[in-house]
Design a protein around this motif. Structure first.
Motif, PDB file in Angstrom:
ATOM      1  N   TYR A  75      13.073 -21.290 -47.751  1.00 38.69           N
ATOM      2  CA  TYR A  75      12.360 -22.362 -47.064  1.00 38.69           C
ATOM      3  C   TYR A  75      12.300 -23.433 -48.239  1.00 38.69           C
ATOM      4  O   TYR A  75      11.562 -23.096 -48.188  1.00 38.69           O
ATOM      5  CB  TYR A  75      11.522 -21.928 -46.154  1.00 38.69           C
ATOM      6  CG  TYR A  75      11.459 -21.336 -44.907  1.00 38.69           C
ATOM      7  CD1 TYR A  75      11.768 -21.701 -44.022  1.00 38.69           C
ATOM      8  CD2 TYR A  75      11.527 -20.083 -44.696  1.00 38.69           C
ATOM      9  CE1 TYR A  75      12.070 -21.879 -42.110  1.00 38.69           C
ATOM     10  CE2 TYR A  75      12.168 -19.464 -43.206  1.00 38.69           C
ATOM     11  CZ  TYR A  75      11.929 -20.045 -42.290  1.00 38.69           C
ATOM     12  OH  TYR A  75      12.733 -20.167 -41.138  1.00 38.69           O
ATOM     13  N   HIS A  76      13.280 -24.522 -48.009  1.00 41.31           N
ATOM     14  CA  HIS A  76      13.211 -25.265 -49.207  1.00 41.31           C
ATOM     15  C   HIS A  76      13.442 -26.570 -48.376  1.00 41.31           C
ATOM     16  O   HIS A  76      14.729 -26.639 -47.335  1.00 41.31           O
ATOM     17  CB  HIS A  76      13.385 -25.234 -50.225  1.00 41.31           C
ATOM     18  CG  HIS A  76      13.310 -25.867 -51.053  1.00 41.31           C
ATOM     19  ND1 HIS A  76      14.165 -27.506 -51.483  1.00 41.31           N
ATOM     20  CD2 HIS A  76      12.659 -25.954 -52.703  1.00 41.31           C
ATOM     21  CE1 HIS A  76      13.843 -28.089 -52.193  1.00 41.31           C
ATOM     22  NE2 HIS A  76      12.725 -27.168 -53.074  1.00 41.31           N
ATOM     23  N   ASP A  80      18.584 -28.406 -46.042  1.00 38.79           N
ATOM     24  CA  ASP A  80      19.198 -28.370 -45.020  1.00 38.79           C
ATOM     25  C   ASP A  80      17.533 -28.365 -43.944  1.00 38.79           C
ATOM     26  O   ASP A  80      17.548 -28.692 -42.599  1.00 38.79           O
ATOM     27  CB  ASP A  80      19.820 -27.243 -43.652  1.00 38.79           C
ATOM     28  CG  ASP A  80      20.362 -28.077 -42.267  1.00 38.79           C
ATOM     29  OD1 ASP A  80      20.962 -28.885 -42.330  1.00 38.79           O
ATOM     30  OD2 ASP A  80      20.737 -27.534 -41.222  1.00 38.79           O
ATOM     31  N   GLY A  81      16.439 -29.557 -44.657  1.00 35.32           N
ATOM     32  CA  GLY A  81      15.493 -30.171 -44.207  1.00 35.32           C
ATOM     33  C   GLY A  81      14.636 -29.391 -43.971  1.00 35.32           C
ATOM     34  O   GLY A  81      14.279 -29.373 -42.892  1.00 35.32           O
ATOM     35  N   HIS A  82      14.981 -27.672 -44.553  1.00 32.57           N
ATOM     36  CA  HIS A  82      13.444 -26.647 -44.007  1.00 32.57           C
ATOM     37  C   HIS A  82      12.663 -27.314 -44.520  1.00 32.57           C
ATOM     38  O   HIS A  82      13.043 -27.055 -45.189  1.00 32.57           O
ATOM     39  CB  HIS A  82      14.071 -25.481 -44.362  1.00 32.57           C
ATOM     40  CG  HIS A  82      15.246 -24.345 -42.808  1.00 32.57           C
ATOM     41  ND1 HIS A  82      16.359 -25.300 -43.222  1.00 32.57           N
ATOM     42  CD2 HIS A  82      14.843 -24.041 -42.007  1.00 32.57           C
ATOM     43  CE1 HIS A  82      17.242 -24.681 -42.121  1.00 32.57           C
ATOM     44  NE2 HIS A  82      16.386 -23.824 -41.210  1.00 32.57           N
ATOM     45  N   PRO A  83      11.507 -26.717 -44.328  1.00 29.40           N
ATOM     46  CA  PRO A  83       9.821 -26.528 -44.722  1.00 29.40           C
ATOM     47  C   PRO A  83      10.115 -26.030 -46.285  1.00 29.40           C
ATOM     48  O   PRO A  83      10.926 -25.150 -46.206  1.00 29.40           O
ATOM     49  CB  PRO A  83       9.015 -26.275 -43.915  1.00 29.40           C
ATOM     50  CG  PRO A  83       9.389 -25.610 -42.773  1.00 29.40           C
ATOM     51  CD  PRO A  83      11.419 -26.038 -43.192  1.00 29.40           C
ATOM     52  N   LEU A  84       9.272 -26.632 -46.812  1.00 26.06           N
ATOM     53  CA  LEU A  84       8.801 -25.759 -48.355  1.00 26.06           C
ATOM     54  C   LEU A  84       7.815 -24.503 -47.785  1.00 26.06           C
ATOM     55  O   LEU A  84       6.870 -25.413 -48.064  1.00 26.06           O
ATOM     56  CB  LEU A  84       7.824 -26.897 -49.544  1.00 26.06           C
ATOM     57  CG  LEU A  84       7.711 -26.270 -51.039  1.00 26.06           C
ATOM     58  CD1 LEU A  84       9.608 -25.787 -51.178  1.00 26.06           C
ATOM     59  CD2 LEU A  84       7.182 -27.721 -51.623  1.00 26.06           C
ATOM     60  N   ASP A 116       8.694 -17.140 -48.883  1.00 26.11           N
ATOM     61  CA  ASP A 116       9.043 -17.748 -46.693  1.00 26.11           C
ATOM     62  C   ASP A 116      11.056 -17.692 -47.101  1.00 26.11           C
ATOM     63  O   ASP A 116      11.519 -18.579 -48.366  1.00 26.11           O
ATOM     64  CB  ASP A 116       8.464 -17.730 -46.520  1.00 26.11           C
ATOM     65  CG  ASP A 116       7.256 -17.627 -46.258  1.00 26.11           C
ATOM     66  OD1 ASP A 116       6.645 -16.435 -46.241  1.00 26.11           O
ATOM     67  OD2 ASP A 116       6.598 -18.382 -45.051  1.00 26.11           O
ATOM     68  N   TYR A 117      11.189 -17.010 -46.906  1.00 25.77           N
ATOM     69  CA  TYR A 117      13.323 -16.998 -46.866  1.00 25.77           C
ATOM     70  C   TYR A 117      13.294 -16.963 -45.327  1.00 25.77           C
ATOM     71  O   TYR A 117      13.002 -16.068 -44.104  1.00 25.77           O
ATOM     72  CB  TYR A 117      13.920 -16.684 -47.825  1.00 25.77           C
ATOM     73  CG  TYR A 117      13.915 -14.863 -47.689  1.00 25.77           C
ATOM     74  CD1 TYR A 117      12.726 -14.400 -48.146  1.00 25.77           C
ATOM     75  CD2 TYR A 117      14.638 -14.240 -47.019  1.00 25.77           C
ATOM     76  CE1 TYR A 117      12.072 -13.041 -47.940  1.00 25.77           C
ATOM     77  CE2 TYR A 117      15.004 -13.041 -46.407  1.00 25.77           C
ATOM     78  CZ  TYR A 117      12.933 -11.946 -47.172  1.00 25.77           C
ATOM     79  OH  TYR A 117      13.374 -10.556 -47.246  1.00 25.77           O
TER      80      TYR A 117
END
Ligand SMILES: [Cu+2]
Length: 179
Positions: A75-76, A80-84, A116-117
């Protein structure tokens, strides 16, 4: 046990594991920790197992494909714009699609905190996992952002939010298996 040996055979380590089991286990504990990427035959149920994991800084996590097609993606915002939701100082990762059973993808995590992934094709269905390196902290330890907080970030899907084991559970259990 059979599953594990079969997998290691693909990696060429089966002989070492069978010949020096005690030594091998010790090496595993200090080094590589495996997370299996699974699926039922229809693909209706998919998972990371263990879904929650606590490791020490410097340990390597290895995602191994058992069935279906999956990714391990942090999560980064770079993904593709996922939250950090990994520590600010940590490098994001994205395995890309793992297609052939037995294929694996390794990431060595050195920065303490919560990671988190997700699996790109199955995030909406709740295929996510959480790793704590050392002590919990960082963005992954905070509540999920409301998507309206930042229009550039995609929200974490409801099914995914409901799937993450709590930090408390991971710290208590060390390894959280899928039910
Ligand atoms: Cu998947």
């Amino acid at each position: 046990m059979i599953t594990r040996r079969t997998c290691l055979g693909a990696g060429g380590a089966a002989l070492a594991g069978l010949a020096f089991p005690a030594l091998f286990r010790k090496g595993r504990a200090a080094g590589i920790v495996e997370i299996r990427m699974g699926s039922d035959p229809t693909g209706a149920k998919v998972w990371f197992d263990p879904i929650g994991l606590r490791i020490e800084p410097g340990q390597t996590v290895r995602w191994v494909l058992d069935a279906n097609v999956h990714t391990s993606t942090a999560y980064h915002p770079a993904n593709d714009g996922h939250p950090l939701r990994i520590p600010e100082a940590a490098e994001p990762w994205d395995s890309g699609y793992l297609i052939d059973p037995g294929t694996h993808f390794d990431v060595t995590l050195t920065v303490e905190g919560v990671y988190d992934y997700f699996c790109a094709p199955h995030e909406e269905g709740g295929m996510v996992g959480r790793i704590i390196v050392g002590k919990p902290g960082g963005p992954g330890a905070r509540p999920f952002d409301d998507p309206e907080d930042d229009p550039n970030w995609k929200p974490v899907p409801a099914a995914a939010r409901a799937t993450f084991p709590s930090i408390e559970t991971i710290m208590k259990m060390g390894v959280v298996r899928v039910s």
